[in-house]
Design a protein around this motif. Structure first.
Motif, mmCIF file in Angstrom:
data_model
loop_
_atom_site.group_PDB
_atom_site.id
_atom_site.type_symbol
_atom_site.label_atom_id
_atom_site.label_comp_id
_atom_site.label_asym_id
_atom_site.label_seq_id
_atom_site.Cartn_x
_atom_site.Cartn_y
_atom_site.Cartn_z
ATOM 1 N N LYS A 28 -4.974 5.584 2.627
ATOM 2 C CA LYS A 28 -5.033 4.648 1.830
ATOM 3 C C LYS A 28 -3.030 4.029 2.385
ATOM 4 N N VAL A 29 -2.496 4.232 3.756
ATOM 5 C CA VAL A 29 -1.700 2.943 3.917
ATOM 6 C C VAL A 29 -2.298 1.922 4.759
ATOM 7 N N ARG A 30 -1.731 0.691 4.053
ATOM 8 C CA ARG A 30 -3.129 -0.378 4.596
ATOM 9 C C ARG A 30 -1.850 -0.654 6.626
ATOM 10 N N ARG A 31 -2.631 -0.846 7.472
ATOM 11 C CA ARG A 31 -1.722 -1.099 8.273
ATOM 12 C C ARG A 31 -1.060 -2.068 8.609
ATOM 13 N N THR A 32 -1.433 -3.291 7.975
ATOM 14 C CA THR A 32 -0.988 -4.417 7.940
ATOM 15 C C THR A 32 -0.974 -4.844 6.782
ATOM 16 N N PRO A 33 0.127 -4.820 6.489
ATOM 17 C CA PRO A 33 0.506 -5.640 4.456
ATOM 18 C C PRO A 33 0.252 -6.256 3.653
ATOM 19 N N ARG A 34 -0.497 -6.619 2.498
ATOM 20 C CA ARG A 34 -0.060 -7.634 2.089
ATOM 21 C C ARG A 34 0.759 -8.391 1.300
ATOM 22 N N LYS A 35 0.653 -9.529 1.559
ATOM 23 C CA LYS A 35 1.520 -10.555 1.687
ATOM 24 C C LYS A 35 1.938 -10.875 -0.466
#
Length: 177
Positions: A141-148
């Motif tokens: 549920k947690v993104r490895r690369t966060p959205r900008k």
């Protein structure tokens, strides 16, 4: 080989080999082992141990299990840092790991099923399986690369988006007959 040359790499040398075709098929298929799953090692020096999947390498048909299948890597000195030996986790072939049953912790196979409400879940099957649902790991549920967040250089500013650029001419009637 038909078509233009593909280049000079290991991937191009393996285009017609059986192993390359197996790896391509493995990358295409629906994977039942996900990042964050508890797995049992079926073969190798860590056989029988349980660990968590740290990373799934679909193109190579391998997984990296946290704290298992360790190897020593020799690093040469860099600048003022001396050379050293570090322990790293080495990828394991996906065929050498099985998902651990949530109840009995035994190695089991998994199949995809649909619940009454239409959600797709993984269910354990096999000789030692309890038949329970394997929960989807929370780490997915947690993104490895966060959205900008915020506005980038190619985003349209809000004032330009709200601007009316088309004024239809409603008084002119066109006769198509």
């Amino acid at each position: 080989v038909d078509g233009p040359p593909l280049g000079f790499g290991v991937d191009t040398m393996l285009t017609n080999t059986r192993k390359a075709k197996q790896l391509l098929e493995a990358a295409k298929r629906t994977w039942k082992i996900l990042r964050g799953d508890k797995v049992v090692i079926n073969a190798g020096k860590d056989k029988g141990q349980i660990g968590t999947v740290k990373r799934v390498l679909r193109r190579k048909n391998k997984v990296i299990v946290e704290g298992l299948n360790l190897a020593k890597k020799h690093l040469r000195k860099q600048g003022d840092q001396p050379g050293r030996i570090v322990t790293i986790e080495v990828p394991i072939d996906a065929s050498n790991v099985s998902i651990a049953d949530p109840v009995s912790q035994a190695p089991v196979r998994v199949s995809w099923r649909f619940l009454e409400d239409g959600t797709k879940v993984r269910v354990t099957k096999g000789k030692l399986a309890s038949g329970t649902i394997v929960p989807r790991p929370e780490i997915l549920k947690v993104r490895r690369t966060p959205r900008k967040d915020g506005v980038g250089p190619k985003d349209t500013p809000p004032d330009v988006v709200k601007q009316v650029t088309y004024q239809p001419n409603t008084q002119e009637v066109i006769d198509y007959s």
